[in-house]
Design an enzyme around this catalytic site. Sequence first.
Site, PDB file in Angstrom:
ATOM      1  N   ARG A   1       0.834  -1.193   0.000  1.00  0.00           N
ATOM      2  CA  ARG A   1       0.000   0.000   0.000  1.00  0.00           C
ATOM      3  C   ARG A   1       0.878   1.256   0.000  1.00  0.00           C
ATOM      4  O   ARG A   1       2.037   1.218   0.382  1.00  0.00           O
ATOM      5  CB  ARG A   1      -0.906   0.016   1.235  1.00  0.00           C
ATOM      6  CG  ARG A   1      -1.839  -1.178   1.340  1.00  0.00           C
ATOM      7  CD  ARG A   1      -2.630  -1.115   2.648  1.00  0.00           C
ATOM      8  NE  ARG A   1      -3.588  -2.213   2.766  1.00  0.00           N
ATOM      9  CZ  ARG A   1      -3.323  -3.375   3.351  1.00  0.00           C
ATOM     10  NH1 ARG A   1      -2.118  -3.590   3.866  1.00  0.00           N
ATOM     11  NH2 ARG A   1      -4.251  -4.320   3.433  1.00  0.00           N
TER      12      ARG A   1
ATOM     13  N   LYS B   1      -1.995  -2.379   7.915  1.00  0.00           N
ATOM     14  CA  LYS B   1      -3.120  -1.859   8.689  1.00  0.00           C
ATOM     15  C   LYS B   1      -3.169  -2.528  10.051  1.00  0.00           C
ATOM     16  O   LYS B   1      -2.790  -3.681  10.206  1.00  0.00           O
ATOM     17  CB  LYS B   1      -4.428  -2.100   7.934  1.00  0.00           C
ATOM     18  CG  LYS B   1      -4.565  -1.270   6.654  1.00  0.00           C
ATOM     19  CD  LYS B   1      -5.922  -1.512   6.015  1.00  0.00           C
ATOM     20  CE  LYS B   1      -6.098  -0.633   4.781  1.00  0.00           C
ATOM     21  NZ  LYS B   1      -7.410  -0.857   4.135  1.00  0.00           N
TER      22      LYS B   1
ATOM     23  N   HIS C   1      -2.802   2.515  -5.896  1.00  0.00           N
ATOM     24  CA  HIS C   1      -3.757   1.445  -5.619  1.00  0.00           C
ATOM     25  C   HIS C   1      -4.020   0.592  -6.863  1.00  0.00           C
ATOM     26  O   HIS C   1      -4.217  -0.626  -6.754  1.00  0.00           O
ATOM     27  CB  HIS C   1      -5.069   2.034  -5.107  1.00  0.00           C
ATOM     28  CG  HIS C   1      -5.969   1.014  -4.469  1.00  0.00           C
ATOM     29  ND1 HIS C   1      -5.611   0.346  -3.320  1.00  0.00           N
ATOM     30  CD2 HIS C   1      -7.182   0.533  -4.834  1.00  0.00           C
ATOM     31  CE1 HIS C   1      -6.578  -0.498  -2.981  1.00  0.00           C
ATOM     32  NE2 HIS C   1      -7.542  -0.411  -3.887  1.00  0.00           N
TER      33      HIS C   1
ATOM     34  N   ARG D   1      -1.278  -1.801  -7.106  1.00  0.00           N
ATOM     35  CA  ARG D   1      -1.484  -2.889  -6.140  1.00  0.00           C
ATOM     36  C   ARG D   1      -2.416  -3.945  -6.731  1.00  0.00           C
ATOM     37  O   ARG D   1      -2.160  -5.146  -6.640  1.00  0.00           O
ATOM     38  CB  ARG D   1      -2.042  -2.306  -4.844  1.00  0.00           C
ATOM     39  CG  ARG D   1      -2.345  -3.318  -3.743  1.00  0.00           C
ATOM     40  CD  ARG D   1      -2.672  -2.533  -2.461  1.00  0.00           C
ATOM     41  NE  ARG D   1      -3.424  -3.327  -1.496  1.00  0.00           N
ATOM     42  CZ  ARG D   1      -2.873  -4.154  -0.618  1.00  0.00           C
ATOM     43  NH1 ARG D   1      -1.567  -4.326  -0.614  1.00  0.00           N
ATOM     44  NH2 ARG D   1      -3.622  -4.810   0.243  1.00  0.00           N
TER      45      ARG D   1
ATOM     46  N   HIS E   1      -4.186  -8.800   3.400  1.00  0.00           N
ATOM     47  CA  HIS E   1      -5.602  -8.597   3.662  1.00  0.00           C
ATOM     48  C   HIS E   1      -5.984  -9.156   5.026  1.00  0.00           C
ATOM     49  O   HIS E   1      -5.474 -10.184   5.461  1.00  0.00           O
ATOM     50  CB  HIS E   1      -6.444  -9.264   2.571  1.00  0.00           C
ATOM     51  CG  HIS E   1      -6.440  -8.517   1.284  1.00  0.00           C
ATOM     52  ND1 HIS E   1      -6.818  -9.080   0.083  1.00  0.00           N
ATOM     53  CD2 HIS E   1      -6.098  -7.238   0.982  1.00  0.00           C
ATOM     54  CE1 HIS E   1      -6.709  -8.197  -0.892  1.00  0.00           C
ATOM     55  NE2 HIS E   1      -6.273  -7.069  -0.364  1.00  0.00           N
TER      56      HIS E   1
ATOM     57  N   TYR F   1      -2.326 -19.062   7.726  1.00  0.00           N
ATOM     58  CA  TYR F   1      -0.895 -18.919   7.966  1.00  0.00           C
ATOM     59  C   TYR F   1      -0.182 -20.265   8.077  1.00  0.00           C
ATOM     60  O   TYR F   1       0.987 -20.375   7.720  1.00  0.00           O
ATOM     61  CB  TYR F   1      -0.659 -18.089   9.233  1.00  0.00           C
ATOM     62  CG  TYR F   1      -0.746 -16.605   8.965  1.00  0.00           C
ATOM     63  CD1 TYR F   1      -1.875 -15.882   9.342  1.00  0.00           C
ATOM     64  CD2 TYR F   1       0.283 -15.943   8.319  1.00  0.00           C
ATOM     65  CE1 TYR F   1      -1.969 -14.516   9.092  1.00  0.00           C
ATOM     66  CE2 TYR F   1       0.200 -14.582   8.070  1.00  0.00           C
ATOM     67  CZ  TYR F   1      -0.919 -13.879   8.456  1.00  0.00           C
ATOM     68  OH  TYR F   1      -1.010 -12.543   8.196  1.00  0.00           O
TER      69      TYR F   1
END
Length: 298
Positions: A148, A172, A242, A245, A268, A277
């Site tokens: 980002r 984020k 963006h 991305r 995300h 994961y």
Amino acid sequence: MLTNQQAYRDYLQKEKNYSLHTVAAYLKDLSEFEQFLKHRDDDAALEQVAYGQIRSWVVELVEKGILNTSINRKISSLKSFYKFLLKTKQIELNPLQKHKSLKTPKKVQIPFSEKELEMVFDENDYPDDFEGIRNRLIIELFYTTGMRRAELISLEISNFSPYAKTLKVLGKRNKERILPLLDCTVALLNSYLEVRKTFVGSSSGNLLILNKNGHKVSETFVYRLINNYFSNVSEKVKKSPHVLRHTFATHLLNNGADLNSVKELLGHASLSSTQIYTHSSLSELKRVYQDAHPRSQK
């Protein structure tokens, strides 16, 4: 002895390392223009063309009902060829030097094509100085990592591991992720760090991406940089970090990458579950990434 067209083909394949599909598209556009010239004059040569002849071809394409976007792409192929001739001293003046692209209607936001990315890396001049290398690095990082804009701006030098070929990103909700890097990106990062050290010195702090005054770049600066570079090669309405991305993800998926791996690379929130994961290790991400990314062989 190779003809200019054969030499141009070899240049695209061997020096630029373009895909066979992209090379074929460039050569097809060139062949169509050559046929147009020969139809009007058997002795016409691509190396001796004037802009008026190219303009006549554009008019003919318009009259045939070819979309302006398609015409602009064909002219972009010619631009690349004449830039090659200029570089190899086969011509002294690029006949398309002052050409302006045809106007096109606004479109829904879509990712950049592989050809547009190849053009932005090929057809724009990146001076061998701090700003030139930095600008190319910014585009390279967006396209080869999918990060980002805010993540790029906050990158620190210590986030980069040249030996592991990784970059740690703070996403984020302060969630960290480690991104694998292509060899070409690692090389560019190393080059940038060398010129950064010379340009701004050691007193500039740990931030990776700096402006010409040695300070942190703004979100507006990064947006305008991407918009300016891609305005030269794309008619898309939206030309932003963006979109790059989205382009990163689209190109990986189009080349066979696993959807979950791409989502994890993008950071995300939906991929924060343990199940995701445990099934996607960093080594697996590296393998998928190296195999799938269009610029992995650059």
